[in-house]
Design a protein around this motif. Structure first.
Motif, PDB file in Angstrom:
ATOM      1  N   MET A   1       0.835  -1.206   0.000  1.00  0.00           N
ATOM      2  CA  MET A   1       0.000   0.000   0.000  1.00  0.00           C
ATOM      3  C   MET A   1       0.867   1.251   0.000  1.00  0.00           C
ATOM      4  SD  MET A   1      -2.929   1.652   0.185  1.00  0.00           S
ATOM      5  CE  MET A   1      -4.180   0.438   0.582  1.00  0.00           C
ATOM      6  N   ILE A   2       0.532   2.192  -0.845  1.00  0.00           N
ATOM      7  CA  ILE A   2       1.193   3.487  -0.869  1.00  0.00           C
ATOM      8  C   ILE A   2       0.614   4.355   0.240  1.00  0.00           C
ATOM      9  CG2 ILE A   2       1.462   5.618  -2.199  1.00  0.00           C
ATOM     10  CD1 ILE A   2       1.433   3.890  -4.730  1.00  0.00           C
ATOM     11  N   ARG A   3       1.484   5.011   0.972  1.00  0.00           N
ATOM     12  CA  ARG A   3       1.034   5.921   2.036  1.00  0.00           C
ATOM     13  C   ARG A   3       1.526   7.322   1.714  1.00  0.00           C
ATOM     14  NH1 ARG A   3       3.090   3.456   6.443  1.00  0.00           N
ATOM     15  NH2 ARG A   3       1.148   2.322   6.767  1.00  0.00           N
ATOM     16  N   LEU A   4       0.588   8.268   1.712  1.00  0.00           N
ATOM     17  CA  LEU A   4       0.898   9.669   1.419  1.00  0.00           C
ATOM     18  C   LEU A   4       0.743  10.499   2.677  1.00  0.00           C
ATOM     19  CD1 LEU A   4       1.409  12.117  -0.459  1.00  0.00           C
ATOM     20  CD2 LEU A   4      -1.055  12.110  -0.959  1.00  0.00           C
ATOM     21  N   HIS A   5       1.813  11.128   3.098  1.00  0.00           N
ATOM     22  CA  HIS A   5       1.786  12.080   4.209  1.00  0.00           C
ATOM     23  C   HIS A   5       1.621  13.457   3.582  1.00  0.00           C
ATOM     24  CE1 HIS A   5       3.497   9.066   7.097  1.00  0.00           C
ATOM     25  NE2 HIS A   5       3.970   8.580   5.969  1.00  0.00           N
ATOM     26  N   THR A   6       0.527  14.127   3.901  1.00  0.00           N
ATOM     27  CA  THR A   6       0.192  15.341   3.157  1.00  0.00           C
ATOM     28  C   THR A   6      -0.596  16.311   4.015  1.00  0.00           C
ATOM     29  OG1 THR A   6      -0.721  16.124   1.049  1.00  0.00           O
ATOM     30  CG2 THR A   6      -1.979  14.426   2.208  1.00  0.00           C
ATOM     31  N   SER A   7      -0.886  17.452   3.440  1.00  0.00           N
ATOM     32  CA  SER A   7      -1.716  18.455   4.082  1.00  0.00           C
ATOM     33  C   SER A   7      -2.414  19.253   2.985  1.00  0.00           C
ATOM     34  CB  SER A   7      -0.867  19.366   4.975  1.00  0.00           C
ATOM     35  OG  SER A   7      -1.683  20.184   5.785  1.00  0.00           O
ATOM     36  N   THR A   8      -3.173  20.251   3.393  1.00  0.00           N
ATOM     37  CA  THR A   8      -3.976  21.026   2.435  1.00  0.00           C
ATOM     38  C   THR A   8      -3.141  22.142   1.819  1.00  0.00           C
ATOM     39  OG1 THR A   8      -4.794  22.382   4.256  1.00  0.00           O
ATOM     40  CG2 THR A   8      -6.157  20.505   3.584  1.00  0.00           C
ATOM     41  N   THR A   9      -2.073  21.757   1.140  1.00  0.00           N
ATOM     42  CA  THR A   9      -1.178  22.720   0.507  1.00  0.00           C
ATOM     43  C   THR A   9      -1.015  22.361  -0.969  1.00  0.00           C
ATOM     44  OG1 THR A   9       0.860  21.465   0.856  1.00  0.00           O
ATOM     45  CG2 THR A   9       0.112  22.868   2.685  1.00  0.00           C
ATOM     46  N   PRO A  10      -0.571  23.307  -1.790  1.00  0.00           N
ATOM     47  CA  PRO A  10      -0.365  22.987  -3.204  1.00  0.00           C
ATOM     48  C   PRO A  10       0.595  21.821  -3.430  1.00  0.00           C
ATOM     49  CG  PRO A  10      -0.342  25.363  -2.901  1.00  0.00           C
ATOM     50  CD  PRO A  10      -0.363  24.755  -1.537  1.00  0.00           C
ATOM     51  N   ASN A  11       1.692  21.778  -2.675  1.00  0.00           N
ATOM     52  CA  ASN A  11       2.662  20.703  -2.892  1.00  0.00           C
ATOM     53  C   ASN A  11       2.075  19.339  -2.549  1.00  0.00           C
ATOM     54  OD1 ASN A  11       4.708  22.313  -3.891  1.00  0.00           O
ATOM     55  ND2 ASN A  11       5.604  22.693  -1.881  1.00  0.00           N
ATOM     56  N   GLY A  12       1.297  19.275  -1.495  1.00  0.00           N
ATOM     57  CA  GLY A  12       0.659  18.013  -1.151  1.00  0.00           C
ATOM     58  C   GLY A  12      -0.326  17.563  -2.211  1.00  0.00           C
TER      59      GLY A  12
ATOM     60  N   ASP B   1       6.388   3.946  -0.328  1.00  0.00           N
ATOM     61  CA  ASP B   1       5.981   3.021  -1.384  1.00  0.00           C
ATOM     62  C   ASP B   1       6.869   1.783  -1.347  1.00  0.00           C
ATOM     63  OD1 ASP B   1       5.032   1.753  -3.638  1.00  0.00           O
ATOM     64  OD2 ASP B   1       5.751   3.254  -5.057  1.00  0.00           O
ATOM     65  N   ASP B   2       6.309   0.701  -0.807  1.00  0.00           N
ATOM     66  CA  ASP B   2       7.008  -0.580  -0.801  1.00  0.00           C
ATOM     67  C   ASP B   2       8.389  -0.468  -0.162  1.00  0.00           C
ATOM     68  OD1 ASP B   2       7.248  -3.307  -1.306  1.00  0.00           O
ATOM     69  OD2 ASP B   2       8.068  -3.004  -3.314  1.00  0.00           O
ATOM     70  N   GLY B   3       8.442   0.159   0.991  1.00  0.00           N
ATOM     71  CA  GLY B   3       9.685   0.284   1.737  1.00  0.00           C
ATOM     72  C   GLY B   3      10.552   1.455   1.341  1.00  0.00           C
ATOM     73  N   LEU B   4      10.182   2.147   0.272  1.00  0.00           N
ATOM     74  CA  LEU B   4      10.939   3.314  -0.181  1.00  0.00           C
ATOM     75  C   LEU B   4      10.250   4.581   0.307  1.00  0.00           C
ATOM     76  CD1 LEU B   4      13.347   4.181  -2.001  1.00  0.00           C
ATOM     77  CD2 LEU B   4      11.718   4.292  -3.903  1.00  0.00           C
ATOM     78  N   VAL B   5      11.030   5.523   0.822  1.00  0.00           N
ATOM     79  CA  VAL B   5      10.504   6.811   1.275  1.00  0.00           C
ATOM     80  C   VAL B   5      11.023   7.895   0.337  1.00  0.00           C
ATOM     81  CG1 VAL B   5      10.419   8.488   3.152  1.00  0.00           C
ATOM     82  CG2 VAL B   5      10.414   6.034   3.676  1.00  0.00           C
ATOM     83  N   ILE B   6      10.090   8.671  -0.229  1.00  0.00           N
ATOM     84  CA  ILE B   6      10.469   9.735  -1.168  1.00  0.00           C
ATOM     85  C   ILE B   6       9.892  11.046  -0.670  1.00  0.00           C
ATOM     86  CG2 ILE B   6      10.566  10.465  -3.580  1.00  0.00           C
ATOM     87  CD1 ILE B   6       9.128   7.124  -3.044  1.00  0.00           C
ATOM     88  N   TRP B   7      10.718  12.089  -0.648  1.00  0.00           N
ATOM     89  CA  TRP B   7      10.224  13.429  -0.341  1.00  0.00           C
ATOM     90  C   TRP B   7      10.697  14.386  -1.415  1.00  0.00           C
ATOM     91  CZ3 TRP B   7      14.512  16.494   1.294  1.00  0.00           C
ATOM     92  CH2 TRP B   7      15.595  15.797   1.842  1.00  0.00           C
ATOM     93  N   GLU B   8      10.103  15.557  -1.424  1.00  0.00           N
ATOM     94  CA  GLU B   8      10.157  16.565  -2.498  1.00  0.00           C
ATOM     95  C   GLU B   8       9.144  16.172  -3.582  1.00  0.00           C
ATOM     96  OE1 GLU B   8      11.558  19.578  -2.777  1.00  0.00           O
ATOM     97  OE2 GLU B   8      12.320  19.337  -0.736  1.00  0.00           O
ATOM     98  N   SER B   9       8.220  17.090  -3.840  1.00  0.00           N
ATOM     99  CA  SER B   9       7.081  16.778  -4.707  1.00  0.00           C
ATOM    100  C   SER B   9       7.508  16.370  -6.111  1.00  0.00           C
ATOM    101  CB  SER B   9       6.108  17.961  -4.763  1.00  0.00           C
ATOM    102  OG  SER B   9       6.740  19.127  -5.270  1.00  0.00           O
ATOM    103  N   GLY B  10       8.497  17.041  -6.678  1.00  0.00           N
ATOM    104  CA  GLY B  10       8.949  16.687  -8.009  1.00  0.00           C
ATOM    105  C   GLY B  10       9.540  15.291  -8.059  1.00  0.00           C
ATOM    106  N   ALA B  11      10.314  14.928  -7.035  1.00  0.00           N
ATOM    107  CA  ALA B  11      10.905  13.594  -6.971  1.00  0.00           C
ATOM    108  C   ALA B  11       9.817  12.533  -6.835  1.00  0.00           C
ATOM    109  CB  ALA B  11      11.883  13.517  -5.803  1.00  0.00           C
ATOM    110  N   ILE B  12       8.785  12.842  -6.072  1.00  0.00           N
ATOM    111  CA  ILE B  12       7.684  11.884  -5.900  1.00  0.00           C
ATOM    112  C   ILE B  12       6.950  11.674  -7.220  1.00  0.00           C
ATOM    113  CG2 ILE B  12       5.487  11.451  -4.748  1.00  0.00           C
ATOM    114  CD1 ILE B  12       6.592  13.052  -2.344  1.00  0.00           C
ATOM    115  N   LEU B  13       6.675  12.751  -7.936  1.00  0.00           N
ATOM    116  CA  LEU B  13       5.979  12.607  -9.216  1.00  0.00           C
ATOM    117  C   LEU B  13       6.830  11.834 -10.214  1.00  0.00           C
ATOM    118  CD1 LEU B  13       4.193  16.030  -9.813  1.00  0.00           C
ATOM    119  CD2 LEU B  13       3.246  13.906  -8.926  1.00  0.00           C
TER     120      LEU B  13
END
Length: 204
Positions: A1-12, A57-69
């Protein structure tokens, strides 16, 4: 399962839009920025820069919105829905994503902060960032002047990176944006996409 840590911001919302476009199941963990949850040890273990969004995502942690996309496009997009398999279009989409992170994002963010400042506002800073945003709107207009529907030709991470940031000035009908009908039409096309409507409502 993909888990998204986010908030009500444009980047999220960039990430929730992409997840909806790809029809991927995901779990939402809302981060209360007002309560400084992003500074707590559990979150800092995910992102030492204490910013959302963060994707697990499957044991991988990615931050920075561009890197995630880019990760989502590379791992979860076999049909090229958000990141084309055509080398030229793929390169254009990635360039546009980087353009957003260095242009519209920081400048619109600083303009918003200057406008929201309590008490006496810094007119010089407002003028500087307003002028730069007008220039950046003009860059987007030049990209769209050949009649293309989306920035890279096909819909891509380049559009997803920009839309959540520009939805607010579009809603406010900011003059420097509204005077550019091609840019307005492009944003309205993105806004009409069902996945964008869903993604912009995350987190609830």
């Amino acid at each position: 399962m993909i888990r998204l840590h986010t908030s009500t911001t444009p980047n999220g919302r960039k990430i929730s839009i992409a997840l909806e476009e790809l029809s991927l199941p995901y779990e939402v963990r809302k981060v209360d920025l007002g309560a400084n949850e992003q500074l707590k040890p559990d979150f800092l273990r995910l992102n030492p820069n204490h910013k959302i969004p963060v994707l697990e995502d499957d044991g991988l942690v990615i931050w920075e919105s561009g890197a995630i996309l880019l990760h989502l496009g590379e791992k979860h997009d076999p049909k090229g829905l958000i990141l084309s398999k055509d080398a030229r279009k793929r390169s254009a989409a990635i360039q546009l994503a980087f353009f957003q992170t260095g242009g519209v994002g920081p400048n619109l963010g600083r303009l918003g902060a200057a406008l929201r400042k309590e008490g006496e506002k810094n007119a010089e800073m407002i003028q500087i960032f307003s002028t730069e945003m007008a220039r950046l709107y003009g860059v987007l207009d030049r990209i769209l002047e050949d009649g293309r529907e989306y920035l890279a030709g096909d819909y891509s991470i380049g559009d997803i990176m920009h839309y959540p940031w520009l939805a607010f000035p579009l809603q406010l009908k900011m003059p420097d944006l509204i005077k550019l009908p091609r840019v307005v039409a492009w944003l309205e096309r993105i806004a009409a996409r069902p996945a964008v409507k869903k993604g912009m409502a995350v987190p609830a």
